[in-house]
Write an enzyme that holds these catalytic residues in place. Structure first.
Site, PDB file in Angstrom:
ATOM      1  N   CYS A   1      -4.011   3.027  -0.174  1.00 34.57           N
ATOM      2  CA  CYS A   1      -3.931   2.371  -1.582  1.00 34.57           C
ATOM      3  C   CYS A   1      -4.671   3.256  -2.410  1.00 34.57           C
ATOM      4  CB  CYS A   1      -3.749   0.983  -1.675  1.00 34.57           C
ATOM      5  SG  CYS A   1      -2.766   0.116  -0.875  1.00 34.57           S
TER       6      CYS A   1
ATOM      7  N   CYS B   1      -7.129  -2.215   0.703  1.00 37.53           N
ATOM      8  CA  CYS B   1      -6.220  -1.159   1.579  1.00 37.53           C
ATOM      9  C   CYS B   1      -6.810   0.430   1.022  1.00 37.53           C
ATOM     10  CB  CYS B   1      -4.792  -1.285   0.962  1.00 37.53           C
ATOM     11  SG  CYS B   1      -3.547   0.225   1.340  1.00 37.53           S
TER      12      CYS B   1
END
Length: 103
Positions: free
Chosen positions: A31, A28
């Site tokens: 993230c 991600c």
């Protein structure tokens, strides 16, 4: 330095004062960007706050227990109880405000 933890480590640490759990995925992009923000947040609070990184894919039991359906998800816990939650990429001022409201 932010610490990635297993379910067992998480359960050992979660009751120690103020804990910010970062549920993330290694694939991600937001993230990864959030990790840089959390490094700054950690410097600001020092020993008053523990930040634990929880790999979404490796800790399905925790994601189910805390009802995490997407990532990144930040969950602020005080003495083991959830007091606040944010989803998606957040900016440092918003995270700091959330933490200060529950200190």
């Amino acid at each position: 330095m932010l610490k990635e933890v297993s379910s067992a480590e998480f359960k050992e640490t979660v009751n120690d004062g103020l804990v910010l759990a970062d549920f993330f995925s290694t694939t991600c992009g937001p993230c990864k960007m959030l990790s840089f923000v959390l490094n700054d947040v950690e410097k600001e609070f020092g020993d008053d706050l523990k930040i634990l990184k929880v790999d979404f894919d490796q800790n399905k039991d925790l994601t189910a227990e805390y009802g995490v359906t997407g990532y990144p998800t930040l969950i602020l816990l005080k003495e083991g109880s959830e007091v606040a939650r944010m989803q998606g990429l957040q900016q440092k001022p918003a995270i700091i405000k959330m933490i200060q409201e529950h200190k």
